[in-house]
Design an enzyme around this catalytic site. Structure first.
Site, PDB file in Angstrom:
ATOM      1  N   LYS A   1      32.201 -67.915 -29.219  1.00 50.63           N
ATOM      2  CA  LYS A   1      31.271 -67.249 -29.891  1.00 50.63           C
ATOM      3  C   LYS A   1      31.940 -66.206 -30.958  1.00 50.63           C
ATOM      4  CE  LYS A   1      27.934 -67.311 -26.148  1.00 50.63           C
ATOM      5  NZ  LYS A   1      26.706 -68.139 -26.976  1.00 50.63           N
TER       6      LYS A   1
ATOM      7  N   ARG B   1      24.131 -75.875 -19.124  1.00 50.45           N
ATOM      8  CA  ARG B   1      23.637 -77.119 -18.630  1.00 50.45           C
ATOM      9  C   ARG B   1      24.578 -77.789 -17.855  1.00 50.45           C
ATOM     10  NH1 ARG B   1      22.377 -78.406 -24.880  1.00 50.45           N
ATOM     11  NH2 ARG B   1      22.130 -76.492 -24.805  1.00 50.45           N
TER      12      ARG B   1
HETATM   13  N1  BES Z   1      24.294 -68.223 -22.960  1.00 48.48           N
HETATM   14  C1  BES Z   1      24.105 -68.896 -24.126  1.00 48.48           C
HETATM   15  C2  BES Z   1      22.712 -68.734 -24.688  1.00 48.48           C
HETATM   16  C3  BES Z   1      22.136 -67.284 -25.091  1.00 48.48           C
HETATM   17  C4  BES Z   1      22.128 -67.020 -26.313  1.00 48.48           C
HETATM   18  C5  BES Z   1      21.697 -66.561 -24.070  1.00 48.48           C
HETATM   19  C6  BES Z   1      21.673 -65.901 -26.750  1.00 48.48           C
HETATM   20  C7  BES Z   1      21.345 -65.207 -24.412  1.00 48.48           C
HETATM   21  C8  BES Z   1      21.185 -65.068 -25.615  1.00 48.48           C
HETATM   22  C9  BES Z   1      24.221 -70.433 -23.918  1.00 48.48           C
HETATM   23  O1  BES Z   1      25.547 -70.736 -23.250  1.00 48.48           O
HETATM   24  C10 BES Z   1      24.767 -70.744 -25.227  1.00 48.48           C
HETATM   25  O2  BES Z   1      25.903 -70.380 -25.842  1.00 48.48           O
HETATM   26  N2  BES Z   1      24.082 -71.870 -25.910  1.00 48.48           N
HETATM   27  C11 BES Z   1      24.417 -72.434 -27.034  1.00 48.48           C
HETATM   28  C12 BES Z   1      24.047 -73.980 -27.133  1.00 48.48           C
HETATM   29  C13 BES Z   1      24.353 -74.734 -28.110  1.00 48.48           C
HETATM   30  C14 BES Z   1      25.775 -74.794 -28.179  1.00 48.48           C
HETATM   31  C15 BES Z   1      23.895 -76.028 -28.105  1.00 48.48           C
HETATM   32  C16 BES Z   1      23.180 -71.803 -28.200  1.00 48.48           C
HETATM   33  O3  BES Z   1      22.412 -71.403 -27.921  1.00 48.48           O
HETATM   34  O4  BES Z   1      23.846 -71.453 -29.202  1.00 48.48           O
HETATM   35 MN    MN Z   2      27.308 -70.611 -24.013  1.00 43.88          MN
END
Ligand code: BES
Ligand code: MN
Ligand code: ZN
Length: 504
Positions: A284, A358
């Site tokens: 991230k 997921r």
């Molecule tokens: N934990 C994150 C989602 C999230 C984002 C929670 C902002 C709280 C605040 C999740 O694991 C994630 O990183 N999701 C990705 C999915 C994508 C790679 C398909 C996302 O939302 O960018």
């Molecule tokens: Mn994630």
């Protein structure tokens, strides 16, 4: 948590630093409010006349040093016919925060307005009184575990006590019940908020497991902890894939609460417990990455809900499953392109290691099938996309059963923890198919619908019984209500309690 008690006392005779009076929206004070107004030389009607206050939702007015009640805090709840528990909860939150800013330590609230509104309906009266206590208790949450006390020359002022005032002896027993229930709800929501607020170097999967064990012991809940070895035996390659880059061992927490007959099929609640989400090798960006300590909010809600249903002795069987892991990049971490074999037997091509929620949920959902559940609810901070769709106002719900979703929506309206449905058409499910494995964990570029695609993936593991996925990525943190604070909200606990209490 603040102390809440009740007293049989005339509000204006009662000695308190601050008396909260809930007021319905009207042109000028009537009923008991009029009576109070007469006793304090028209101070309230003055405020109405000057349009500084009219009882509208969100309005509050602090009147200092007037007659018998030294400080009077008026708070609006809107038109009498439209009053709901949620409106009371919000007004109570507004009042509590204002009282704390005004440095009152001990406050009181008059309940007589609720008698007028409930008009002899005992259930409604109890609900409104409970909402008052809940709103105050929830609004006054503080997370200061890491602040050194002695370093502060000016410690923040805190409200420590709330006294609820009734003038009617016959309502004392009801009031007592409402307070006891509200205290359990506040305690559970605060437990969830604490777990979420602690940083990732405190709340690890092991910490969640220890918390669950202690909580279960106190609440007559059975707790099973599956360690890495046991998960390997079960073939949970999907969950284990996420944790393999971390030094923190993963754990599957399984809690069983039996409040109904042994043979009754349970509701299974599954929570995402990623104690920190760096994104893994699909790292991230740095900005706000610290907030990813909240990626175990689904787990926190699950644990707090089990605590709550047990303390309220709900007559239902409820199983809580938490998939706890840390998502880290390292030499042993999964890489984009890796293929994992899940407990269900389905293989998963990991195209983005940041879509890890997921992956941990897939095996937890498969494990849930062992209980032959009546229904399955999963809670997860699954996608950033849900913030684009709904902001901090509502969680997304996606599932395979209309009636179940409708019931969740009703629970959301009743508790203010709103949910909004997104569709799950088969085109979305098709977009989860991989070229070389059974599934891929993210869709091809251009498919969009990030929140739905997360759910479409989960559906492959959710079983045939009614199932709903709740994406709380926008509401677990920064949920915007008068009774919430910056950061962790504990969203989902009150929603699920309401849902579970309504039966099926
Ligand atoms: N934990 C994150 C989602 C999230 C984002 C929670 C902002 C709280 C605040 C999740 O694991 C994630 O990183 N999701 C990705 C999915 C994508 C790679 C398909 C996302 O939302 O960018
Ligand atoms: Mn994630
Ligand atoms: Zn995540």
């Amino acid at each position: 948590m603040i102390k809440i008690n009740q007293k049989l006392d005339h509000p204006l005779e009662h000695k308190t630093e601050c008396l909260i009076l809930v007021c319905v929206e009207e042109k000028k004070p009537s009923g008991t409010l009029k009576k109070f107004d007469d006793e304090i030389a028209g101070a309230i009607s003055h405020a109405f006349e000057n349009k500084r206050f009219g009882g509208k939702p969100g309005q509050a007015l602090l009147l200092n040093n007037i007659g018998k009640a030294s400080n009077l805090l008026l708070v609006g709840i809107g038109k009498a016919k439209d009053v709901t528990a949620e409106k009371i909860c919000q007004a109570a939150g507004t009042a509590a925060k204002l009282a704390e800013q005004s440095k009152f330590k001990s406050i009181a609230a008059d309940l007589s307005a609720f008698e007028g509104i409930a008009k002899g309906k005992g259930g409604l009266y109890r609900e409104l009184v409970g909402a008052m206590a809940e709103g105050v208790g929830l609004a006054l949450y503080h997370f200061d575990n890491y602040k050194s006390r002695d370093e502060k020359d000016d410690p923040p002022s805190r409200v420590e006590k709330l006294t609820l005032l009734t003038t009617s002896k016959s309502l004392q027993a009801s009031t007592e019940k409402s307070i006891a229930r509200a205290e359990k709800i506040i305690d559970a929501v605060h437990t969830a908020r604490d777990l979420i607020s602690h940083p990732g170097n405190t709340v690890t999967p092991t910490y969640l497991a220890e918390h669950a064990k202690k909580m279960a012991r106190k609440n007559k809940i059975t707790c099973k902890l599956l360690d890495k070895k046991e998960m390997e035996k079960l073939g949970m390659g999907s969950l284990l894939g996420v944790s393999q880059g971390s030094d923190e061992p993963p754990v599957l927490i399984v809690l069983e609460y039996n409040g109904a007959g042994k043979k009754k099929a349970p509701t299974v609640i599954v929570g995402k417990g990623v104690t920190f989400d760096t994104g893994g090798i699909s790292l991230k960006p740095g900005a706000k990455m610290d907030e990813m300590k909240m990626d175990m909010s689904g787990a926190a809600t699950t644990l707090a809900t089990l605590q709550l249903v047990s303390s309220l002795k709900l007559q239902a069987n409820i199983v809580g499953i938490v998939a706890a892991a840390e998502n880290m990049p390292s030499g042993s971490a999964i890489k984009p392109g890796d293929i994992l074999k899940s407990m269900s037997g389905k293989t998963i091509e990991v195209l983005n290691t940041d879509a890890e929620g997921r992956l941990v949920l897939a095996d937890a959902l498969t494990y849930a099938q062992r209980y032959k559940p009546k229904e399955v609810i999963d809670l997860a901070t699954l996608t950033g996309a849900v913030l684009h769709a709904l902001g901090h106002q509502a969680a997304a719900v996606i599932g395979n059963n209309k009636a179940m979703i409708q019931k969740l929506k009703n629970a959301g309206e009743a508790t203010g923890e709103r949910v909004w449905e997104l569709p799950l058409w088969e085109e979305y499910e098709k977009a989860t198919k991989s070229d070389i494995a059974d599934l891929k964990n993210i869709a091809s570029p251009g498919v969009g619908a990030g929140t739905i695609m997360g759910a479409a993936f989960l559906k492959a593991f959710a079983g045939e019984q009614p199932w709903t996925h709740i994406d709380i990525a926008g509401t677990a943190w920064g949920f915007d209500r008068p009774y919430t604070n910056k950061g962790a909200s504990g969203f989902g606990v009150r929603l699920l309690l309401n849902y579970l209490e309504k039966g099926r």
